[in-house]
Scaffold this motif. Structure first.
Motif, short mmCIF file in Angstrom:
data_model
loop_
_atom_site.label_atom_id
_atom_site.label_comp_id
_atom_site.label_asym_id
_atom_site.label_seq_id
_atom_site.Cartn_x
_atom_site.Cartn_y
_atom_site.Cartn_z
N UNK A 179 0.81 -1.22 0.00
CA UNK A 179 0.00 0.00 0.00
C UNK A 179 0.84 1.27 0.00
N UNK A 180 2.15 1.15 -0.10
CA UNK A 180 3.01 2.33 0.04
C UNK A 180 2.80 3.36 -1.06
N UNK A 181 2.23 2.95 -2.19
CA UNK A 181 1.98 3.90 -3.27
C UNK A 181 0.86 4.88 -2.97
N UNK A 182 0.07 4.59 -1.93
CA UNK A 182 -1.03 5.47 -1.52
C UNK A 182 -0.53 6.38 -0.41
N UNK A 183 -0.78 7.70 -0.52
CA UNK A 183 -0.34 8.60 0.55
C UNK A 183 -0.83 8.15 1.92
N UNK A 184 -0.01 8.36 2.94
CA UNK A 184 -0.31 7.82 4.26
C UNK A 184 -1.67 8.25 4.77
N UNK A 185 -2.02 9.52 4.62
CA UNK A 185 -3.30 10.00 5.13
C UNK A 185 -4.47 9.31 4.44
N UNK A 186 -4.36 9.16 3.11
CA UNK A 186 -5.42 8.49 2.36
C UNK A 186 -5.49 7.01 2.74
#
Length: 239
Positions: A179-186
């Motif tokens: 999931x690292x491709x998704x910004x942390x907040x999202x």
């Protein structure tokens, strides 16, 4: 237990690494294959008891070379994955989807074929797939195709390769580097939204799934089975 030898391909992070650690804790000599030099160097520091090998799971000769070093193998776990293949079908990049098949479907099959001559008669093969193969989540048709193709082979292979056992573990939402491709907040917002709907009311971590993978690899009475380690995701429709 007498010492067994395990090979975890795709084992330098996430579910693969958690599985390698668990199998070692159960008394196995564990070899780990990964492509990243940096991750293998980090593994040598964090987990010196695991034997790292740099190879591409989709390259038969590279995997064969690793297996010549390992020798006889009891438990093969293939956790190769990739981040491509997701998205709305109408806009789905089919070149990227072919890349997803190359990385995961063909990579896992290539590894298994190369390992067969080294696998003991009472050994096991465990593939890590994904619950997208058996749910109806919009935007996951490509992922469903890749993982469904792998899962469709489990039952016939369990019969063809007997008495060696063949299983798969199908994770759902797991907090891993996938999931690292998704910004942390999202990512955190999506996980919180999904967790509220899952029957278990939580997002899994890699260790949760690794426990199931280790069971599939080591339990002598399991074969031809896809174990769902998904917190009940296959039971609901996320909204």
């Amino acid at each position: 237990m007498s010492e067994r030898t395990a090979l975890v391909v795709g084992g330098t992070s996430g579910i693969g690494l958690a599985t390698a650690r668990r199998l070692h804790a159960q008394g196995a000599a564990v070899h780990v294959v990964g492509r990243s030099k940096e991750r293998l160097e980090a593994l040598a520091v964090s987990d010196p008891e695991l034997v790292g090998h740099r190879a591409d799971g989709g390259d038969r000769e590279q995997i064969a070379e690793v297996l010549r070093t390992v020798g006889t193998l009891d438990w093969l776990v293939v956790a190769l994955s990739g981040a491509e293949g997701a998205g709305p079908f109408a806009e789905l990049d089919l070149v990227a989807l072919r890349g997803a098949f190359e990385a995961k479907f063909w990579g896992q099959l290539t590894t298994v074929q190369a390992a067969l001559p080294h696998l003991t008669e009472d050994g096991s093969i465990t593939l890590v797939t994904a619950i997208s193969a058996r749910t109806a989540l919009p935007g996951t048709a490509g992922l469903a195709a890749v993982n469904g193709a792998l899962e469709s082979m489990i039952r016939p292979l369990a019969v063809e390769l007997a008495p060696r056992r063949v299983n798969a573990v199908s994770p759902g939402l797991v907090a891993t580097p996938w999931w690292d491709g998704l910004p942390q907040e999202a990512r955190e917002a999506y996980f919180a939204h999904a967790a509220a709907q899952l029957p278990v009311r939580r997002i899994a971590d890699a260790e949760d799934v690794a426990e199931t993978v280790a069971l599939a690899a080591t339990n002598r009475n399991l074969t031809g089975t896809v174990l769902e380690s998904d917190g009940g995701l296959h039971l609901i429709t996320l909204n």
